[in-house]
Design an enzyme around this catalytic site. Structure first.
Site, PDB file in Angstrom:
ATOM      1  N   SER A 140       0.841  -1.195   0.000  1.00  0.00           N
ATOM      2  CA  SER A 140       0.000   0.000   0.000  1.00  0.00           C
ATOM      3  C   SER A 140       0.877   1.246   0.000  1.00  0.00           C
ATOM      4  O   SER A 140       2.016   1.227   0.468  1.00  0.00           O
ATOM      5  CB  SER A 140      -0.899   0.023   1.244  1.00  0.00           C
ATOM      6  OG  SER A 140      -1.580   1.255   1.371  1.00  0.00           O
ATOM      7  N   TYR A 154      -1.566  -1.208  10.203  1.00  0.00           N
ATOM      8  CA  TYR A 154      -1.710  -1.277   8.754  1.00  0.00           C
ATOM      9  C   TYR A 154      -0.464  -0.776   8.023  1.00  0.00           C
ATOM     10  O   TYR A 154       0.099  -1.482   7.173  1.00  0.00           O
ATOM     11  CB  TYR A 154      -2.937  -0.480   8.314  1.00  0.00           C
ATOM     12  CG  TYR A 154      -3.316  -0.717   6.870  1.00  0.00           C
ATOM     13  CD1 TYR A 154      -4.070  -1.822   6.507  1.00  0.00           C
ATOM     14  CD2 TYR A 154      -2.903   0.152   5.865  1.00  0.00           C
ATOM     15  CE1 TYR A 154      -4.413  -2.065   5.183  1.00  0.00           C
ATOM     16  CE2 TYR A 154      -3.228  -0.083   4.541  1.00  0.00           C
ATOM     17  CZ  TYR A 154      -3.990  -1.184   4.206  1.00  0.00           C
ATOM     18  OH  TYR A 154      -4.316  -1.422   2.885  1.00  0.00           O
TER      19      TYR A 154
END
Length: 269
Positions: A140, A154
């Site tokens: 990401s 995350y």
């Protein structure tokens, strides 16, 4: 079987389903895995009818410690091996590290980091033996950004996947495995069910449209990059610009900017 097989995790929707569609269009057989049996079977039926390939749906929860072995054992039992691996399964865990239970955090680490690393470790020997392999780890843009409040693990997990992919790609090249490539795909905001599942759709819909990409060009960029042997790819001009800015701006400034922006789409209550 003459056709190569691509194993895709988290294939029931979004980026994972798009990976399945694009690899199917390239003539690959597929093994698709997720927890939702109905979604997998529907996708398998669609792709087999459209592309005349074989699709093996595997219902599996990657949060379980033996999930990787079960997936690979099932494929071996059908006489298949993995030529390409797309580690895509993932989700967001809303809230802070303080107000979420360890069981949830441990499952998150398992699905988004431990399972991809384990699957990679277990398919690499076969790839080396056959002299061919492709591994795409869906990381990401968050892996480039400073850590912020909410979704606490995350960014750290995605940053870890980026470094892991770089290292695997380098090891394969240094070991003489010239046709085995590993790429970290680092999308930014991508239209999918991701934000519906974690309950942040209302917040993310308020964000500027230029920050969003469709899944198709994201996936296409990942496949092109891994075939070229690129260790990392950030798809989209806006995302590339943001990734570059995180590297050249002073760290205190990027932390401040990231913290302000994250309040728009991350829940900390």
């Amino acid at each position: 079987m003459n056709r190569r097989l691509c194993l895709i995790t988290g294939a029931s929707a979004g980026i994972g389903a798009e990976f399945a569609r694009q690899y199917a269009a390239l003539g690959w057989d597929l093994a698709i895995t997720a927890r939702r049996k109905d979604r997998l079977e529907m996708l398998a039926t669609e792709l087999e009818a459209t592309h005349k390939i074989t699709v093996i749906p595997l219902v599996q929860d990657l949060a379980r410690a033996n999930s990787a072995d079960k997936i690979l054992e099932t494929l071996a039992g059908q006489g298949r091996h993995v030529d390409a691996l797309v580690n895509n399964a993932g989700y967001g865990l809303p809230g802070t590290f303080f107000n979420t239970g360890w069981k949830d955090q441990a499952a998150f680490i398992r699905v988004l980091y431990s399972a991809p690393v384990e699957l990679t470790h277990k398919v690499l020997p076969g790839m080396a033996e056959r002299g061919y392999g492709r591994i795409i780890n869906v990381a990401s843009l968050a892996g480039y950004a400073p850590g912020t409040a909410g979704h606490t693990l995350y960014a750290s997990v995605k940053a870890g996947l980026i470094k892991f992919s770089e290292s695997i790609n380098a090891e394969c090249a240094a070991g003489g495995h010239k046709d085995i490539h590993c790429t970290a795909l680092c999308p930014g905001f991508t239209w999918s069910e991701f934000h519906d599942v974690n309950g942040t759709r209302e917040d993310t819909d308020k964000m500027p449209k230029w920050m969003w990409m469709e899944a198709a060009p994201v996936v296409r960029a990942g496949i092109d990059a891994v075939n070229k042997g690129s260790p990392v790819i950030v798809p989209g001009l806006a995302n590339k610009t943001l990734a570059t800015l995180t590297r050249i701006l002073p760290e205190p400034l990027t932390r401040t900017l990231a913290g302000r922006q994250s309040k728009r789409y991350r829940r900390t209550e």
